[in-house]
Design an enzyme around this catalytic site. Structure first.
Site, PDB file in Angstrom:
ATOM      1  N   SER A 259      52.772   6.846  33.177  1.00 32.55           N
ATOM      2  CA  SER A 259      52.903   5.394  33.554  1.00 32.55           C
ATOM      3  C   SER A 259      52.902   5.198  34.963  1.00 32.55           C
ATOM      4  CB  SER A 259      54.190   4.813  32.985  1.00 32.55           C
ATOM      5  OG  SER A 259      55.352   5.726  33.690  1.00 32.55           O
ATOM      6  N   ARG A 260      53.245   6.210  35.754  1.00 34.51           N
ATOM      7  CA  ARG A 260      53.111   6.206  37.143  1.00 34.51           C
ATOM      8  C   ARG A 260      51.569   6.338  37.541  1.00 34.51           C
ATOM      9  NH1 ARG A 260      57.069   3.953  38.322  1.00 34.51           N
ATOM     10  NH2 ARG A 260      56.628   3.488  36.109  1.00 34.51           N
ATOM     11  N   THR A 371      56.900  -1.017  34.725  1.00 35.63           N
ATOM     12  CA  THR A 371      58.237  -0.310  34.228  1.00 35.63           C
ATOM     13  C   THR A 371      57.998   0.517  32.991  1.00 35.63           C
ATOM     14  OG1 THR A 371      58.708  -1.909  32.365  1.00 35.63           O
ATOM     15  CG2 THR A 371      59.215  -2.781  34.659  1.00 35.63           C
ATOM     16  N   CYS A 372      58.952   1.308  32.716  1.00 34.93           N
ATOM     17  CA  CYS A 372      58.919   1.908  31.317  1.00 34.93           C
ATOM     18  C   CYS A 372      59.815   1.537  30.499  1.00 34.93           C
ATOM     19  CB  CYS A 372      59.331   3.467  31.857  1.00 34.93           C
ATOM     20  SG  CYS A 372      58.220   4.351  32.938  1.00 34.93           S
ATOM     21  N   SER A 373      60.205   0.149  30.653  1.00 33.64           N
ATOM     22  CA  SER A 373      61.055  -0.246  29.500  1.00 33.64           C
ATOM     23  C   SER A 373      60.257  -0.990  28.321  1.00 33.64           C
ATOM     24  CB  SER A 373      61.711  -1.491  30.451  1.00 33.64           C
ATOM     25  OG  SER A 373      62.489  -2.109  29.651  1.00 33.64           O
TER      26      SER A 373
END
Length: 596
Positions: A259-260, A371-373
């Site tokens: 994700s980054r 986000t990782c949400s």
């Protein structure tokens, strides 16, 4: 088959084999600070363990990436077993204790988890370790009552018929952990130090085989990520062996969640020539380094916000220097305010405030929100509310959502029309990404302004010749004094110059206009009917279909390279069109949009 690597350092082996004997005091302090912000708050009627004030975020400084990883691991283990650890403390009568304030309860819980993980053995004191008074006090206190604590833990296991403490982990969390442990691991390539080709060659020498996708994994295999060309994906079973490779030790391959990488690639895609980047949250220094690597071939600079101490600044500078990053600068935090992260609504409110704050920077042209949400409250709703806030004002072009660069290479299940989403799965930990860009300025721009802007950025070098200012001034004065008569029927066409200076263009145009007004055809002795006349056709030659020039044929032979002064406007337009066409690819995206 075992990966062979003769370059493993003794230092790296020492660092990775700390566990089961305890950790340096700084690890416990950082883990306690993290746990303080993420622990579960009980309802008012069930609160038996007090954790003190949780309204502010504590400052966490990590010595290195390993310390960071271990601190978070210790904090989350304490979170997993929070209920069990609290019950052990209460059952053993070790808590409450008058000598331990509520602000240190998080440290007490974290160190209790580590004590039982060491089978209640004494903690090792590491050489050159900087001792922390609070850690030493809590450690001695728990070890003094280790028998009572061990007995309380045994009673809890008997009470719940648990063979191990893993029994106390909620089933949903247990399944999530199991899925996470099998996720492929991602490494991005630090091209400051090594190329993709050299990495592949090195891996092949160690027995790795490249496959097309993660579905083809078979132990010692790897694949290039489908979204990020500089990210390599490996089976989860190889994690520890990969961390012991010289490629990892020398910062040539860097382990980081995908994700980054998606975030930095999205930001890099928004950059125009010479554009700069502001990173609002430093997070891991690896994200900064990755952004630096992607912008290495441009003149872009990276401004990193959130440095809260000189120690943190020194840590970041050392890390970035070790990885070869040179275009990143460290700044104090530009974000204002902070609230607790203990509830989803509060966390979403915090992220909304920070996104709105980012929208207020008038010179910022694009924003990447990642986000990782998996919760819409932190993702789509935050972006929607921020866009509806209208903080940009009436005089600034508003933002609009645009698809990310990854939407075109994704299937319908992993992306929406505008937002990019990866759902948690067996091959991904999940990611939400939104790209915001300012609307383009649609006002009409004259060709002169476009050329002046392009010339100011040195985009017209080698295409047009700039006339010196002194020469332009002399020509202007000379043409003002000159009187054109019928006998002087040999006008000299003004040379067209579309250089970087707008002032060099204006007098030439005026001079050409004056000469045109006074020009008389040597054949028919008539003046042009218009001040701006592209072609003058003599009546005696009107029957001819061939293009005519206003200069007589007898004069044309001696001055064959002269241009018709009446074609000044046409020549100017043609030259302008060619200059713009030849430089269209060299202009920045915003200029190109104006031209189209």
């Amino acid at each position: 088959m075992k990966i062979s690597d003769e370059k493993r350092s003794v230092k790296r082996k020492t660092v990775t084999q700390i566990g089961k004997k305890g950790y340096p005091d700084s690890i416990y302090i950082n883990a306690a600070k993290i746990f303080q912000g993420i622990h579960t708050e009980k309802s008012t009627g069930r609160i038996l363990v007090q954790y003190g004030n949780n309204s502010e975020s504590p400052m966490v400084a990590f010595k290195d990436e390993h310390s960071r990883r271990v601190s978070y691991e210790l904090a989350f283990n304490a979170l997993k077993y929070q209920s069990l650890l609290e019950e052990v403390l209460l059952d053993s009568k070790v808590y409450p204790c008058n000598s331990i304030p509520d602000e240190l309860t998080s440290l007490l819980v974290v160190m209790l988890y580590d004590l039982q993980d060491r089978k209640f053995q004494k903690r090792k004191i590491f050489d050159e370790e900087e001792l922390v008074a609070e850690v030493q006090e809590i450690g001695h206190y728990l070890y003094r009552y280790k028998t009572k604590l061990a007995a309380a833990l045994a009673r809890c296991r008997i009470k719940y018929d648990a063979l191990s403490i893993e029994y106390f982990v909620p089933e949903t969390l247990s399944k999530q952990e199991q899925r996470t442990s099998t996720l492929p691991v991602c490494f991005w390539i630090n091209t400051y130090k090594i190329s993709l080709e050299d990495v592949i060659r090195d891996l092949e020498m160690k027995g790795f085989t490249k496959v097309e996708s993660v579905s083809d994994f078979d132990h010692y295999t790897y694949a290039v990520d489908q979204h990020c060309h500089d990210v390599l994906v490996f089976p989860s079973s190889l994690r520890e062996e990969l961390l012991n490779l010289d490629l990892f030790a020398d910062c040539k391959l860097l382990l980081q969640d995908k994700s980054r990488s998606l975030a930095v690639h999205s930001a890099q895609a928004l950059l125009s020539e010479g554009g700069d980047i502001i990173m609002a949250h430093i997070g891991s220094h690896l994200t900064i380094a990755h952004m630096s690597v992607l912008t290495n071939d441009s003149s872009s600079r990276i401004f990193v916000c959130g440095v809260k101490s000189s120690a943190k600044e020194e840590e970041l500078r050392n890390s970035l220097s070790h990885m070869g990053c040179k275009n990143a600068g460290l700044l104090q935090d530009l974000l204002q305010g902070f609230v607790s992260e203990d509830k989803l609504s509060i966390l979403a409110e915090r992220q909304l405030n920070e996104l709105i704050h980012a929208l207020k920077f008038k010179k910022v042209q694009g924003i990447v929100y990642c986000t990782c949400s998996v919760y819409p409250e932190e993702n789509e709703l935050v972006v929607k509310k921020a866009l509806e806030s209208g903080v940009e004002g009436d005089k600034v072009r508003p933002y609009r959502l645009i698809p990310s660069v990854f939407n075109t290479c994704s299937d319908s299940e992993s992306s929406t029309e505008i937002f990019f989403k990866l759902e948690p799965s067996e091959i991904s930990s999940g990611c939400f990404l939104a790209v915001l860009e300012r609307e383009k300025d649609t006002k009409k721009v004259s060709a002169k302004d476009i050329l002046a802007s392009a010339a100011a950025q040195a985009l017209l070098d080698g295409i047009v010749e700039e006339k010196p200012k002194e020469e332009v001034k002399k020509q202007k004065v000379k043409q003002r004094k000159r009187k054109v008569t019928v006998s002087d029927s040999k006008p000299k066409a003004a040379k067209l110059h579309t250089g970087a200076k707008v002032k060099a263009e204006v007098p030439v145009s005026k001079a050409a206009s004056k000469i045109q007004e006074k020009h008389v055809c040597p054949v028919c002795s008539k003046k042009p009917t218009s001040k701006i006349q592209e072609k003058h056709v003599c009546p005696t030659k009107a029957a001819s279909n061939t293009p005519q020039k206003t200069v007589h044929r007898k004069k044309e032979a001696s001055n064959i390279q002269q241009k018709n002064v009446h074609q000044t406007k046409a020549a100017s337009n043609t030259s302008t069109s060619k200059a713009v066409s030849n430089n269209n690819k060299r202009m920045c995206p915003e200029q190109t949009a104006v031209l189209s």
